[in-house]
Design a protein around this motif. Structure first.
Motif, PDB file in Angstrom:
ATOM      1  N   ARG A  58       0.829  -1.208   0.000  1.00 54.19           N
ATOM      2  CA  ARG A  58       0.000   0.000   0.000  1.00 54.19           C
ATOM      3  C   ARG A  58       0.861   1.255   0.000  1.00 54.19           C
ATOM      4  O   ARG A  58       0.365   2.353   0.286  1.00 54.19           O
ATOM      5  CB  ARG A  58      -0.917  -0.004   1.221  1.00 54.19           C
ATOM      6  CG  ARG A  58      -1.956  -1.111   1.207  1.00 54.19           C
ATOM      7  CD  ARG A  58      -2.883  -1.010   2.397  1.00 54.19           C
ATOM      8  NE  ARG A  58      -2.153  -1.217   3.640  1.00 54.19           N
ATOM      9  CZ  ARG A  58      -2.734  -1.146   4.836  1.00 54.19           C
ATOM     10  NH1 ARG A  58      -4.017  -0.885   4.942  1.00 54.19           N
ATOM     11  NH2 ARG A  58      -2.028  -1.353   5.925  1.00 54.19           N
ATOM     12  N   ASN A  59       2.144   1.093  -0.314  1.00 55.66           N
ATOM     13  CA  ASN A  59       3.082   2.229  -0.400  1.00 55.66           C
ATOM     14  C   ASN A  59       3.309   2.926   0.924  1.00 55.66           C
ATOM     15  O   ASN A  59       3.670   4.111   0.945  1.00 55.66           O
ATOM     16  CB  ASN A  59       2.630   3.247  -1.449  1.00 55.66           C
ATOM     17  CG  ASN A  59       3.277   2.977  -2.799  1.00 55.66           C
ATOM     18  OD1 ASN A  59       4.225   2.213  -2.900  1.00 55.66           O
ATOM     19  ND2 ASN A  59       2.743   3.602  -3.814  1.00 55.66           N
ATOM     20  N   GLU A  60       3.101   2.219   2.013  1.00 49.87           N
ATOM     21  CA  GLU A  60       3.413   2.781   3.319  1.00 49.87           C
ATOM     22  C   GLU A  60       4.802   2.311   3.728  1.00 49.87           C
ATOM     23  O   GLU A  60       5.185   1.174   3.447  1.00 49.87           O
ATOM     24  CB  GLU A  60       2.382   2.318   4.352  1.00 49.87           C
ATOM     25  CG  GLU A  60       0.990   2.837   4.076  1.00 49.87           C
ATOM     26  CD  GLU A  60      -0.056   2.163   4.946  1.00 49.87           C
ATOM     27  OE1 GLU A  60      -1.149   2.731   5.090  1.00 49.87           O
ATOM     28  OE2 GLU A  60       0.223   1.080   5.481  1.00 49.87           O
TER      29      GLU A  60
ATOM     30  N   ALA B 292       9.894  -6.943  -0.206  1.00 47.02           N
ATOM     31  CA  ALA B 292       9.515  -5.524  -0.230  1.00 47.02           C
ATOM     32  C   ALA B 292      10.681  -4.717  -0.789  1.00 47.02           C
ATOM     33  O   ALA B 292      11.782  -5.235  -0.979  1.00 47.02           O
ATOM     34  CB  ALA B 292       9.189  -5.021   1.176  1.00 47.02           C
ATOM     35  N   MET B 293      10.407  -3.444  -1.008  1.00 43.02           N
ATOM     36  CA  MET B 293      11.473  -2.484  -1.278  1.00 43.02           C
ATOM     37  C   MET B 293      11.987  -1.994   0.070  1.00 43.02           C
ATOM     38  O   MET B 293      11.194  -1.534   0.901  1.00 43.02           O
ATOM     39  CB  MET B 293      10.933  -1.317  -2.098  1.00 43.02           C
ATOM     40  CG  MET B 293      11.952  -0.222  -2.364  1.00 43.02           C
ATOM     41  SD  MET B 293      13.216  -0.755  -3.513  1.00 43.02           S
ATOM     42  CE  MET B 293      12.279  -0.784  -5.050  1.00 43.02           C
TER      43      MET B 293
END
Length: 121
Positions: A39-41, A89-90
């Motif tokens: 979710r780009n958090e 993840a990144m």
């Protein structure tokens, strides 16, 4: 502005290990590793201050990940063991800490470009 240079990461099978590095020339303050969720958090997973102060860990990685630093090289390492697909993840390194809660992204003014970690089952 603090320069943040990341290296490491890649792909590994579940149960494997990877090490990330984060170099911050001239900066000796708190350095924290974040990872970006789908979710780009950005969630803080491990942080370490200067002179081998007590590290911070998120509960999701405690006991599996180890953060350390080489002050002579201005480099912080994140050793990741027993990786699982949920760790994919990144991963981003943050520096230029302004105080407050260590796991809050807005407390850092300098970020690395990120490195992808992919763990396959």
């Amino acid at each position: 502005q603090v320069q943040v240079v990341q290296s490491g990461g890649g792909s590994v099978q579940a149960g494997g290990s990877l090490r990330l590095s984060c170099t911050t020339p001239g900066y000796t303050g708190l350095v924290t590793w974040f990872r970006q969720t789908p979710r780009n958090e950005r969630e803080g997973i491990a942080g370490l201050g200067p002179r081998q102060t007590v590290p911070y860990y998120d509960s999701s990685v405690k006991g599996r990940f180890t953060i350390s630093r080489d002050d002579a090289k201005n480099t912080v390492y994140l050793q990741m063991n027993n990786l699982s697909p949920e760790d994919s993840a990144m991963y981003l390194c943050a520096a230029g800490y302004s105080g407050g809660l260590w796991f809050i992204p807005s407390k850092y003014r300098s970020w690395g470009r990120g490195t992808q970690v992919t763990v396959s089952s």
